[in-house]
Write a protein that holds these residues in place. Structure first.
Motif, PDB file in Angstrom:
ATOM      1  N   ALA A  27     -33.745  38.215 -12.048  1.00 15.56           N
ATOM      2  CA  ALA A  27     -32.399  38.054 -12.590  1.00 15.56           C
ATOM      3  C   ALA A  27     -32.384  38.058 -14.115  1.00 15.56           C
ATOM      4  O   ALA A  27     -31.327  37.984 -14.726  1.00 15.56           O
ATOM      5  CB  ALA A  27     -31.764  36.764 -12.069  1.00 15.56           C
ATOM      6  N   GLY A  28     -33.539  38.160 -14.721  1.00 14.00           N
ATOM      7  CA  GLY A  28     -33.611  38.214 -16.178  1.00 14.00           C
ATOM      8  C   GLY A  28     -33.233  39.580 -16.711  1.00 14.00           C
ATOM      9  O   GLY A  28     -32.877  40.496 -15.961  1.00 14.00           O
ATOM     10  N   TYR A  29     -33.330  39.740 -18.008  1.00 16.03           N
ATOM     11  CA  TYR A  29     -32.895  40.982 -18.655  1.00 16.03           C
ATOM     12  C   TYR A  29     -33.639  42.200 -18.105  1.00 16.03           C
ATOM     13  O   TYR A  29     -33.029  43.142 -17.596  1.00 16.03           O
ATOM     14  CB  TYR A  29     -33.076  40.869 -20.166  1.00 16.03           C
ATOM     15  CG  TYR A  29     -32.688  42.130 -20.896  1.00 16.03           C
ATOM     16  CD1 TYR A  29     -31.346  42.487 -21.008  1.00 16.03           C
ATOM     17  CD2 TYR A  29     -33.648  42.962 -21.445  1.00 16.03           C
ATOM     18  CE1 TYR A  29     -30.974  43.647 -21.655  1.00 16.03           C
ATOM     19  CE2 TYR A  29     -33.289  44.124 -22.097  1.00 16.03           C
ATOM     20  CZ  TYR A  29     -31.954  44.467 -22.198  1.00 16.03           C
ATOM     21  OH  TYR A  29     -31.598  45.621 -22.836  1.00 16.03           O
ATOM     22  N   SER A  32     -33.437  42.441 -13.987  1.00 10.07           N
ATOM     23  CA  SER A  32     -32.174  42.889 -13.392  1.00 10.07           C
ATOM     24  C   SER A  32     -32.004  44.400 -13.528  1.00 10.07           C
ATOM     25  O   SER A  32     -31.481  45.055 -12.624  1.00 10.07           O
ATOM     26  CB  SER A  32     -30.985  42.145 -14.017  1.00 10.07           C
ATOM     27  OG  SER A  32     -30.894  42.397 -15.405  1.00 10.07           O
ATOM     28  N   ASP A  49     -35.730  34.144  -8.080  1.00 11.64           N
ATOM     29  CA  ASP A  49     -35.352  33.642  -9.404  1.00 11.64           C
ATOM     30  C   ASP A  49     -34.724  32.266  -9.226  1.00 11.64           C
ATOM     31  O   ASP A  49     -34.069  32.012  -8.209  1.00 11.64           O
ATOM     32  CB  ASP A  49     -34.358  34.592 -10.079  1.00 11.64           C
ATOM     33  CG  ASP A  49     -34.375  34.464 -11.592  1.00 11.64           C
ATOM     34  OD1 ASP A  49     -34.791  35.431 -12.264  1.00 11.64           O
ATOM     35  OD2 ASP A  49     -33.978  33.395 -12.111  1.00 11.64           O
ATOM     36  N   LEU A  51     -32.578  31.123 -11.495  1.00  8.99           N
ATOM     37  CA  LEU A  51     -31.307  31.235 -12.225  1.00  8.99           C
ATOM     38  C   LEU A  51     -31.160  30.141 -13.275  1.00  8.99           C
ATOM     39  O   LEU A  51     -30.083  29.565 -13.452  1.00  8.99           O
ATOM     40  CB  LEU A  51     -30.129  31.238 -11.247  1.00  8.99           C
ATOM     41  CG  LEU A  51     -30.170  32.330 -10.168  1.00  8.99           C
ATOM     42  CD1 LEU A  51     -29.016  32.161  -9.192  1.00  8.99           C
ATOM     43  CD2 LEU A  51     -30.174  33.717 -10.776  1.00  8.99           C
ATOM     44  N   TYR A  53     -30.857  30.233 -16.352  1.00  5.69           N
ATOM     45  CA  TYR A  53     -29.850  30.500 -17.387  1.00  5.69           C
ATOM     46  C   TYR A  53     -28.477  30.809 -16.791  1.00  5.69           C
ATOM     47  O   TYR A  53     -27.613  31.356 -17.459  1.00  5.69           O
ATOM     48  CB  TYR A  53     -30.331  31.634 -18.294  1.00  5.69           C
ATOM     49  CG  TYR A  53     -31.632  31.290 -18.984  1.00  5.69           C
ATOM     50  CD1 TYR A  53     -31.673  30.342 -19.999  1.00  5.69           C
ATOM     51  CD2 TYR A  53     -32.826  31.894 -18.599  1.00  5.69           C
ATOM     52  CE1 TYR A  53     -32.866  30.003 -20.624  1.00  5.69           C
ATOM     53  CE2 TYR A  53     -34.031  31.566 -19.227  1.00  5.69           C
ATOM     54  CZ  TYR A  53     -34.036  30.623 -20.226  1.00  5.69           C
ATOM     55  OH  TYR A  53     -35.217  30.294 -20.833  1.00  5.69           O
ATOM     56  N   PHE A  54     -28.280  30.495 -15.503  1.00  6.01           N
ATOM     57  CA  PHE A  54     -27.003  30.653 -14.803  1.00  6.01           C
ATOM     58  C   PHE A  54     -26.502  32.099 -14.805  1.00  6.01           C
ATOM     59  O   PHE A  54     -25.302  32.341 -14.754  1.00  6.01           O
ATOM     60  CB  PHE A  54     -25.942  29.713 -15.396  1.00  6.01           C
ATOM     61  CG  PHE A  54     -26.383  28.285 -15.427  1.00  6.01           C
ATOM     62  CD1 PHE A  54     -26.431  27.538 -14.261  1.00  6.01           C
ATOM     63  CD2 PHE A  54     -26.780  27.698 -16.614  1.00  6.01           C
ATOM     64  CE1 PHE A  54     -26.860  26.218 -14.289  1.00  6.01           C
ATOM     65  CE2 PHE A  54     -27.211  26.384 -16.649  1.00  6.01           C
ATOM     66  CZ  PHE A  54     -27.250  25.635 -15.485  1.00  6.01           C
ATOM     67  N   GLN A  55     -27.423  33.032 -14.855  1.00 11.23           N
ATOM     68  CA  GLN A  55     -27.042  34.438 -14.841  1.00 11.23           C
ATOM     69  C   GLN A  55     -26.674  34.883 -13.425  1.00 11.23           C
ATOM     70  O   GLN A  55     -27.064  34.257 -12.455  1.00 11.23           O
ATOM     71  CB  GLN A  55     -28.168  35.310 -15.419  1.00 11.23           C
ATOM     72  CG  GLN A  55     -29.439  35.359 -14.588  1.00 11.23           C
ATOM     73  CD  GLN A  55     -30.428  34.232 -14.827  1.00 11.23           C
ATOM     74  OE1 GLN A  55     -30.043  33.089 -14.981  1.00 11.23           O
ATOM     75  NE2 GLN A  55     -31.700  34.543 -14.829  1.00 11.23           N
ATOM     76  N   ASN A  56     -25.905  35.953 -13.316  1.00 15.73           N
ATOM     77  CA  ASN A  56     -25.486  36.470 -12.007  1.00 15.73           C
ATOM     78  C   ASN A  56     -25.397  37.997 -12.059  1.00 15.73           C
ATOM     79  O   ASN A  56     -24.319  38.558 -11.913  1.00 15.73           O
ATOM     80  CB  ASN A  56     -24.165  35.849 -11.561  1.00 15.73           C
ATOM     81  CG  ASN A  56     -23.098  35.950 -12.627  1.00 15.73           C
ATOM     82  OD1 ASN A  56     -23.244  36.672 -13.601  1.00 15.73           O
ATOM     83  ND2 ASN A  56     -22.000  35.246 -12.433  1.00 15.73           N
ATOM     84  N   PRO A  57     -26.528  38.674 -12.213  1.00 12.50           N
ATOM     85  CA  PRO A  57     -26.487  40.125 -12.399  1.00 12.50           C
ATOM     86  C   PRO A  57     -26.432  40.941 -11.105  1.00 12.50           C
ATOM     87  O   PRO A  57     -26.414  42.158 -11.167  1.00 12.50           O
ATOM     88  CB  PRO A  57     -27.803  40.398 -13.123  1.00 12.50           C
ATOM     89  CG  PRO A  57     -28.737  39.377 -12.561  1.00 12.50           C
ATOM     90  CD  PRO A  57     -27.878  38.150 -12.372  1.00 12.50           C
TER      91      PRO A  57
END
Length: 109
Positions: A27-29, A32, A49, A51, A53-57
């Protein structure tokens, strides 16, 4: 996938259907981007992951039958043993990391 050579993409797709990939930190840069590319090309991709950094890709990928997301922490040895014992992955991309100078100073491990 209009930017790709169709003949090459068809060759890749044949192999992709048979290939199982695990991406930790997916889910990181970088993860993803890699995940989306592989899923859209037909590879069977599992992402682990936490998550942090609360990302949602992945909203655009959940409808693909060849995509699976597992919420978890790769630093948990028992969790990873369980995951790896359930599936036989052809490739593993270890991209899980805590990034950034400040957090690296606090948690160098």
């Amino acid at each position: 996938m209009d930017d790709f050579n169709q003949d090459i993409e068809e060759e890749i797709a044949e192999e992709a259907r048979k290939t199982k990939i695990l991406i930790t930190g997916g889910a990181g840069y970088l993860g993803s981007i890699l995940t989306e590319m592989l899923v859209k090309r037909g590879f069977n991709v599992t992402v682990i992951d936490n998550l942090l950094y609360f990302q949602n890709p992945f909203f655009n990928l959940f409808h693909y039958p060849n995509f699976r997301f597992i919420f978890g922490d790769v630093t948990n040895e028992n969790f990873m043993k369980e995951i790896l014992s359930k599936d036989n992955y052809d490739y593993i991309f270890p991209l899980a990391a805590i990034v950034g100078f400040q957090i690296s100073e606090v948690k160098p491990e």
